[in-house]
Design a protein around this motif. Structure first.
Motif, PDB file in Angstrom:
ATOM      1  N   GLU A   1     -21.351  31.590  -0.612  1.00  9.35           N
ATOM      2  CA  GLU A   1     -21.580  31.219   0.781  1.00  9.35           C
ATOM      3  C   GLU A   1     -22.810  31.979   1.295  1.00  9.35           C
ATOM      4  OE1 GLU A   1     -19.339  29.123   2.496  1.00  9.35           O
ATOM      5  OE2 GLU A   1     -18.211  28.899   0.624  1.00  9.35           O
TER       6      GLU A   1
ATOM      7  N   GLY B   1     -19.255  26.526   0.463  1.00 10.52           N
ATOM      8  CA  GLY B   1     -20.129  26.703  -0.691  1.00 10.52           C
ATOM      9  C   GLY B   1     -20.088  25.514  -1.637  1.00 10.52           C
TER      10      GLY B   1
ATOM     11  N   ARG C   1     -14.152  27.077   3.373  1.00 11.47           N
ATOM     12  CA  ARG C   1     -15.337  27.481   2.630  1.00 11.47           C
ATOM     13  C   ARG C   1     -16.272  26.288   2.488  1.00 11.47           C
ATOM     14  NH1 ARG C   1     -13.539  31.817   3.732  1.00 11.47           N
ATOM     15  NH2 ARG C   1     -13.069  33.537   2.290  1.00 11.47           N
TER      16      ARG C   1
END
Length: 608
Positions: free
Chosen positions: A38, A65, A63
């Motif tokens: 991230e 990412g 998240r």
């Protein structure tokens, strides 16, 4: 064993990592975690217990990412805690691992002496700490990866991400399987094709010693010497077998009910149903006419299938057979000079001990064959002959449909061997294949005993011990029935040859000991019933699995009968396995255990 997934993409990957991990639940696990990159930093979420705990954390802390790795852990080194859960981090490196690093203690001592501080009790942490050290010393990502692989020994599948290399995953394989998949602008790494099936149906399996560098559009594979290599693309079938319980309460129940269908699929691989003649599976060649002796080896339920297989080969083909638990086979270093064929039995085709035994047999110059349920597995790729069981993915840890399909494959193969050797003539072959073709129907009838077995299970669930007895083909089944009960209900159980009762086990018999007796009305029936009388005389609680003739001719006062249809002897191990599976299943439900994922067990045992 542990499950691994990795994704390099242009889109967020965290939720897809967890979805893929769900497909790996069948491997067994006690904690789970994901890591993503991230904004140039490694982040992770980990949780003890079931994947729902990880999902809840991900909902609370999303998240974004686009590169990440995920893991389901089955504890070997260190307790199943969140702190020991993967991924492990150190110095901008994240690692997930399936397997055992055998020299971890040595590496850990060396690193500790250099001031490295360890946070977990796992063997895996030495990998991430070693990589972090090598990177700190100035090695490139690739050189650090290669140097680490040269240092560690043991069985491992690894997925590695680096904080300062945000669109790359590195992987390595030495023992446990690891597969690569390709999508549009993204690449995948996973423990098997099932994990990758939502994303792609074309996979490449790394071979032992391989390591790989994945980017969003490419997979660069190197061998143990660091030289580029190519691995063939295999079309996977995972999408065709989506992991779904359907209307069943558990995967185990679903897989018990699937047995009539998958038995017919397996039979079709070994018998031409239009002519009634046996055959080798498509693309396989094995002539038994010159085979003097067979060595059989397997682990767990596969071992009991192999034991039935020994009875089949000796009865129908007159070939003497040796049998070993795979974990002992290679270490015993048996002289194999008069053995012409080694047969190995494994559901997954990745069982570490069985794979090592296969490799030992090959090193001794033997022709090798595998009875296997995963045709793209390591054992299937390395054996000379592949004997498929066609059970489809088996998700429940306790094997059911894979076991009976193994028996079907071995029975059909034994008849083929008898034909090759002139022991079974043309008329006998037609009769035996006709009998084998009855298995699906008889399996369905066996499933119809479920209501009666469910009632018996309520009493079985109040016991702490059980004994299973059988003779001939029923002896291996007694051991398999005992294994099923203890695997998923946690009731201590033992299986014995009925003739061995007076040589020790009879000392255990009292009015608190249930005794399950497998006794079809065959040539051993009267002797088995004599043993049952000995149990009754000592107050044992008897459950008798037999047919109508057995129930009519051998009733024992106080015994409860599960009556199965009359069948030829070659079919009894296949069909009688089903009520034993149902007894274990319903007893486990009464006990309130986790039927599909029993404690301490894993579906695919990829380490010794």
């Amino acid at each position: 064993m542990c499950g691994i997934i990795g994704i390099v993409s242009r889109d967020p990957v965290a939720e897809r990592l967890v979805d893929a991990l769900k497909r790996l639940e069948y491997r067994g696990y006690d904690s789970a975690g994901v890591a993503t990159i991230e904004d140039g930093r490694l982040t992770r979420l980990r949780a003890e217990g079931k994947l729902v705990n990880l999902q809840n954390k991900l909902k609370a802390e999303p998240r974004s990412g686009t590169t990440g790795i995920g893991h389901t852990r089955w504890a070997t080194h260190g307790a199943p805690t969140e702190g020991n859960a993967h991924p492990h981090f150190s110095g901008g490196v994240g690692v997930v691992h399936n397997g055992i690093i055998e020299n971890f203690a040595e590496i850990k001592r060396e690193l500790a002496a250099e001031g490295v501080s360890f946070e977990t009790q796992t063997d895996t942490e030495v990998v991430v700490q070693l990589l972090a050290k090598l990177r700190k010393e100035g090695l490139s990502h690739r050189h650090a990866m290669q140097a680490m692989l040269e240092r560690v020994t043991g069985a491992y599948a690894l997925a590695v991400i680096f904080e300062d290399l945000p669109a790359t995953i590195m992987g390595a394989r030495n023992g446990p399987p690891l597969a690569i998949g390709a999508g549009e602008g993204e690449m995948f790494l996973g423990s098997d094709a099932i994990a990758l099936s939502p994303f792609t149906d074309e996979v490449r399996y790394l071979e032992d010693g391989d390591w790989v560098v994945l980017t969003g559009s490419d997979a660069e594979i190197m061998d143990g010497e660091g030289q580029p290599v190519d691995r063939p693309i295999i079309r996977a079938t995972g999408k065709a077998h989506y992991v779904d319980k359907g209307n069943y309460r558990h995967f185990m129940q679903k897989e018990i009910y699937e047995q009539p269908e998958v038995l017919s699929h397996t039979l079709g691989a070994f018998v031409d149903m239009t002519t009634g003649r046996t055959k080798m599976p498509k693309g396989q060649d094995l002539d038994f006419s010159k085979i003097r002796r067979i060595a059989l080896s397997a682990c767990g339920t596969g071992y009991y299938a192999a034991l039935v297989g020994r009875y089949y080969f000796e009865r129908y083909a007159r070939i003497p057979c040796d049998l070993d638990v795979a974990s002992e086979f290679r270490y015993r270093e048996s002289p194999l000079g008069d053995v012409d064929l080694a047969i190995f039995v494994s559901q997954s085709g990745e069982t570490a001990d069985t794979l090592a035994s296969l490799r030992y047999a090959k090193s001794q110059g033997l022709k090798t064959a595998v009875v296997v349920n995963v045709e793209g597995s390591t054992m299937a790729r390395e054996a000379d002959v592949v004997l498929p069981t066609l059970a489809g993915p088996e998700i429940g840890v306790a094997s059911t449909k894979a076991f009976t399909c193994q028996l079907m494959a071995l029975a059909s193969l034994a008849v083929r061997a008898g034909v090759d050797r002139g022991v079974v003539d043309a008329d006998e072959e037609l009769e035996l294949t006709r009998v084998l073709a009855e298995a699906p129907r008889l399996a369905r009838e066996a499933i119809h005993t479920e209501e009666r077995i469910e009632a018996l299970s309520r009493e079985m669930a109040t016991k702490r011990h059980a004994l299973f007895l059988g003779r001939g083909f029923s002896f291996p089944l007694a051991m398999e029935g005992a294994l099923k009960l203890k695997e998923i209900s946690y009731i201590h159980a033992e299986g014995y040859a009925a003739g061995e009762l007076k040589h020790g086990p009879i000392a255990l018999i009292d009015d608190t000991m249930p005794v399950v007796v497998i006794a079809p009305h065959d040539r051993s029936f009267e002797k088995t019933i004599s043993n049952v009388q000995e149990v009754a005389a000592r107050g044992g609680e008897i459950v008798l699995l037999t047919d109508a003739s057995g129930a009519a001719n051998g009733p024992v006062e106080g015994s409860r009968c599960i009556v199965l249809p009359k069948m030829a002897e070659i079919l009894t191990p296949i069909v009688y396995a089903i009520p034993l599976q149902l007894l274990a299943y319903h007893t486990a439900i009464q006990m309130g255990t986790d039927v599909d994922q029993p404690r301490n067990l894993a579906k695919s045992v990829t380490v010794e």
